[in-house]
Write an enzyme that holds these catalytic residues in place. Structure first.
Site, PDB file in Angstrom:
ATOM      1  N   HIS A 159       0.820  -1.226   0.000  1.00 57.05           N
ATOM      2  CA  HIS A 159       0.000   0.000   0.000  1.00 57.05           C
ATOM      3  C   HIS A 159       0.845   1.263   0.000  1.00 57.05           C
ATOM      4  O   HIS A 159       0.343   2.344  -0.302  1.00 57.05           O
ATOM      5  CB  HIS A 159      -0.923   0.011   1.222  1.00 57.05           C
ATOM      6  CG  HIS A 159      -2.013  -1.012   1.129  1.00 57.05           C
ATOM      7  ND1 HIS A 159      -3.315  -0.682   0.858  1.00 57.05           N
ATOM      8  CD2 HIS A 159      -1.978  -2.353   1.234  1.00 57.05           C
ATOM      9  CE1 HIS A 159      -4.040  -1.790   0.810  1.00 57.05           C
ATOM     10  NE2 HIS A 159      -3.257  -2.812   1.045  1.00 57.05           N
ATOM     11  N   ASP A 212       3.493   9.729  -0.409  1.00 57.61           N
ATOM     12  CA  ASP A 212       2.332   8.960   0.051  1.00 57.61           C
ATOM     13  C   ASP A 212       2.022   7.906  -1.009  1.00 57.61           C
ATOM     14  O   ASP A 212       2.016   8.224  -2.206  1.00 57.61           O
ATOM     15  CB  ASP A 212       1.125   9.912   0.208  1.00 57.61           C
ATOM     16  CG  ASP A 212       0.154   9.435   1.270  1.00 57.61           C
ATOM     17  OD1 ASP A 212       0.027   8.223   1.472  1.00 57.61           O
ATOM     18  OD2 ASP A 212      -0.504  10.307   1.901  1.00 57.61           O
TER      19      ASP A 212
HETATM   20  P1  ADP Z   1      -2.890   6.693   5.524  1.00 58.13           P
HETATM   21  O1  ADP Z   1      -3.337   5.374   5.014  1.00 58.13           O
HETATM   22  O2  ADP Z   1      -1.437   6.962   5.395  1.00 58.13           O
HETATM   23  O3  ADP Z   1      -3.374   6.992   6.889  1.00 58.13           O
HETATM   24  P2  ADP Z   1      -4.894   7.760   3.695  1.00 58.13           P
HETATM   25  O4  ADP Z   1      -5.222   9.165   3.354  1.00 58.13           O
HETATM   26  O5  ADP Z   1      -4.763   6.850   2.533  1.00 58.13           O
HETATM   27  O6  ADP Z   1      -3.581   7.796   4.586  1.00 58.13           O
HETATM   28  O7  ADP Z   1      -6.020   7.136   4.613  1.00 58.13           O
HETATM   29  C1  ADP Z   1      -6.400   7.737   5.818  1.00 58.13           C
HETATM   30  C2  ADP Z   1      -7.757   7.208   6.217  1.00 58.13           C
HETATM   31  O8  ADP Z   1      -7.953   7.504   7.595  1.00 58.13           O
HETATM   32  C3  ADP Z   1      -8.883   7.856   5.439  1.00 58.13           C
HETATM   33  O9  ADP Z   1      -9.858   6.898   5.107  1.00 58.13           O
HETATM   34  C4  ADP Z   1      -9.426   8.885   6.414  1.00 58.13           C
HETATM   35  O10 ADP Z   1     -10.804   9.119   6.284  1.00 58.13           O
HETATM   36  C5  ADP Z   1      -9.131   8.249   7.755  1.00 58.13           C
HETATM   37  N1  ADP Z   1      -8.924   9.305   8.767  1.00 58.13           N
HETATM   38  C6  ADP Z   1      -8.149  10.382   8.650  1.00 58.13           C
HETATM   39  N2  ADP Z   1      -8.248  11.179   9.743  1.00 58.13           N
HETATM   40  C7  ADP Z   1      -9.116  10.592  10.536  1.00 58.13           C
HETATM   41  C8  ADP Z   1      -9.649  10.920  11.822  1.00 58.13           C
HETATM   42  N3  ADP Z   1      -9.310  12.047  12.492  1.00 58.13           N
HETATM   43  N4  ADP Z   1     -10.518  10.074  12.350  1.00 58.13           N
HETATM   44  C9  ADP Z   1     -10.860   8.934  11.698  1.00 58.13           C
HETATM   45  N5  ADP Z   1     -10.402   8.573  10.505  1.00 58.13           N
HETATM   46  C10 ADP Z   1      -9.527   9.385   9.922  1.00 58.13           C
HETATM   47  C1  G6P Z   2      -0.884   3.223   6.238  1.00 49.98           C
HETATM   48  C2  G6P Z   2      -0.363   1.816   6.090  1.00 49.98           C
HETATM   49  C3  G6P Z   2      -1.319   0.827   6.745  1.00 49.98           C
HETATM   50  C4  G6P Z   2      -1.590   1.244   8.181  1.00 49.98           C
HETATM   51  C5  G6P Z   2      -2.084   2.685   8.241  1.00 49.98           C
HETATM   52  C6  G6P Z   2      -2.304   3.185   9.671  1.00 49.98           C
HETATM   53  O1  G6P Z   2      -2.052   3.315   5.528  1.00 49.98           O
HETATM   54  O2  G6P Z   2      -0.207   1.499   4.715  1.00 49.98           O
HETATM   55  O3  G6P Z   2      -0.782  -0.475   6.708  1.00 49.98           O
HETATM   56  O4  G6P Z   2      -2.544   0.389   8.778  1.00 49.98           O
HETATM   57  O5  G6P Z   2      -1.134   3.524   7.613  1.00 49.98           O
HETATM   58  O6  G6P Z   2      -1.157   2.982  10.459  1.00 49.98           O
HETATM   59  P1  G6P Z   2      -1.151   2.047  11.738  1.00 49.98           P
HETATM   60  O7  G6P Z   2       0.279   1.967  12.132  1.00 49.98           O
HETATM   61  O8  G6P Z   2      -2.000   2.749  12.753  1.00 49.98           O
HETATM   62  O9  G6P Z   2      -1.733   0.718  11.379  1.00 49.98           O
END
Ligand code: ADP
Ligand code: G6P
Length: 470
Positions: free
Chosen positions: A162, A370
């Site tokens: 991912h 990202d």
């Molecule tokens: P990453 O996977 O690195 O966290 P992404 O933007 O791909 O970044 O995904 C983040 C996900 O987490 C999104 O689906 C978003 O809606 C969710 N998210 C971001 N901030 C919050 C928050 N404050 N509370 C709950 N969910 C959140």
């Molecule tokens: C990114 C990674 C995921 C991970 C998520 C949240 O999206 O690709 O594998 O689950 O971040 O991070 P965390 O360490 O809380 O699982």
């Protein structure tokens, strides 16, 4: 025990065991792109999900989620340190994200990473039916495909990364680079967000393993491993429906009222992570305030930064720096009852996020690197009236698809400031044209399309993909 014909293996389950305010344990949807994406598709397809519940030891009894059976893998405190906080999130995560933070190499983490990967492989081998498909996810579990193949040669094994997969000059720094490559190449199909990552893997396999490579194929150890790009997405229809729900519309109206009806609202929503470029963004905003391009009485920034990986030092340090900077900016430019920045370091539910997306005039998504960034896609899906501007980093995987966003290099501070101003001052007709291009793309490339494309490439018969909604 019933065995499944489709098994997903990911570090996290789609639920976290969180202590509720009264001390009892409860399950909550875990934030992050991976769990959000898979959670959605597996609700529709009977499967077993092997993963960690976020806490220590087994935790409270797990509910089933839609059609998905959950198979928890417990981690001790030492394993969390060595495998999750250590090798996965202090070595691989920073290295794979262009080393925007210095990766840490600690020899003792490797043994824990390998032992935990072995445990995940054994759990998957136990729940997978004969000739089942097992879909292994992300950088935490890079050794699982090979381990699983040794345990269960009958399985069809997929791996999906991912996050970015780095160019050889960065990957070559890894002390255990050969084992990691062999681990991934245990899969039948290795999927990435972008084509460049598949190319990086092929180059590394040639260089380190002497493998022959062809078009999306790596020949190694008498087998052929296929590779490809499958950009992940979101449940576009679900987000659109949520954003149109009357309670969400009303909540967005209240947010707008509280922020100031006449103000322009900039919004950022991130996990609190150094890859997200939050500090660069705050610097740009401080300079815009300093130079008088934006004023507290006409513009406001809402920064949501959900706590993440707080036991890792670099994340704690980052949080301190961000909170210091937000305090400084508000101290210098805020007025009574009128802060320059609203900073929210807390998780929100989907409806609250949808209301925030509806409220923003400009969504600012400026990671330094990202894999994809689903927040950008959620914002676009939430804007059914076609209004709103998206400022998007060129270094997010999403930029390859959302090409009519205001694309920006977040390292170029002047460029970032200019782009924020262009987005704030854009003509509504231009914004609508840009948004309509992005919405068209997303409608055809939603999370189901992603899963269908990957699973079809994995089993090459379309049998697996038939389980998903058409
Ligand atoms: P990453 O996977 O690195 O966290 P992404 O933007 O791909 O970044 O995904 C983040 C996900 O987490 C999104 O689906 C978003 O809606 C969710 N998210 C971001 N901030 C919050 C928050 N404050 N509370 C709950 N969910 C959140
Ligand atoms: C990114 C990674 C995921 C991970 C998520 C949240 O999206 O690709 O594998 O689950 O971040 O991070 P965390 O360490 O809380 O699982």
């Amino acid at each position: 025990m019933r065995r499944s014909s489709l098994v997903v293996v990911a570090n996290r389950l789609p639920l976290d065991d969180n202590a509720a305010p009264d001390g009892a344990c409860e399950w909550r949807r875990s934030p992050g792109g991976l769990t959000g994406a898979l959670h959605t598709i597996l609700q529709q397809a009977p499967a077993t999900w092997v993963g960690w519940g976020g806490g220590q030891a087994p935790g409270p009894r797990l509910p089933t989620v839609g059609n998905v059976r959950l198979r928890p893998v417990a981690l001790t405190a030492d394993e969390q340190r060595g495998y999750y906080e250590g090798f996965a999130n202090s070595t691989l995560w920073p290295l794979y994200h262009d080393a925007v933070q210095q990766p840490v190499f600690q020899r003792e983490w490797w043994d824990t990473y390998r032992a935990v990967n072995q445990r995940f492989a054994e759990a998957a081998a136990e729940v997978a039916g004969r000739h089942a498909a097992v879909w292994v996810q992300d950088y935490h579990l890079q050794l699982v495909p090979r381990m699983l193949r040794e345990l269960r040669p009958d399985l069809l094994i997929g791996f999906f990364m991912h996050i970015p997969f780095p160019p050889p000059e960065l990957f070559m720094q890894l002390p255990r680079r050969v084992e990691l490559l062999h681990g991934m190449l245990g899969a039948d199909l290795v999927g990435f967000q972008r084509e460049q990552a598949a190319h990086n893997l092929a180059q590394l396999a040639q260089k380190l393993l002497g493998a022959e490579t062809g078009d999306h194929a790596i020949h190694v150890g008498g087998r052929t491993v296929r590779t490809g790009a499958f950009p992940v997405s979101i449940d576009v229809a679900e987000m659109a429906a949520l954003a149109a729900r009357p309670d969400v519309v009303a909540h967005a109206g209240k947010l707008r009222h509280d922020l100031g009806e006449s103000k322009r609202v900039l919004l950022s929503v991130d996990r609190l992570d150094y890859t997200k470029g939050i500090e660069h963004r705050l610097t740009a905003y401080r300079e815009l305030l300093r130079d008088g391009h934006v004023k507290v009485r006409d513009t406001v920034l809402v920064q949501v930064a959900v706590p993440s990986r707080e036991r890792v030092e670099s994340y704690r340090d980052l949080r301190d720096r961000i909170e210091g900077e937000v305090g400084r900016i508000n101290g210098e430019y805020g007025r009574v009852g009128e802060p320059a920045i609203h900073y929210l370091n807390q998780p929100f539910d989907r409806a609250q996020l949808a209301a925030l997306y509806r409220t923003a005039d400009v969504m600012v998504v400026t990671p330094l690197r990202d894999g994809m960034n689903l927040v950008a896609k959620e914002f676009v899906a939430a804007r059914e009236d076609g209004s709103g501007a998206l400022v998007l980093s060129e270094f997010a995987g999403a930029a390859a698809e959302l090409s009519t966003a205001f694309l920006v290099n977040p390292h170029d501070l002047d460029g970032l400031k200019q782009t924020l101003m262009r987005a704030l001052e854009a003509d509504p007709a231009d914004l609508r044209a840009r948004m309509s291009g992005m919405r068209r793309h997303l409608t055809e490339h939603d999370i189901y399309a992603w899963a269908r494309a990957y699973l079809t490439a994995l089993d090459q018969t379309g049998r697996l993909a038939q389980r998903l909604p058409q």
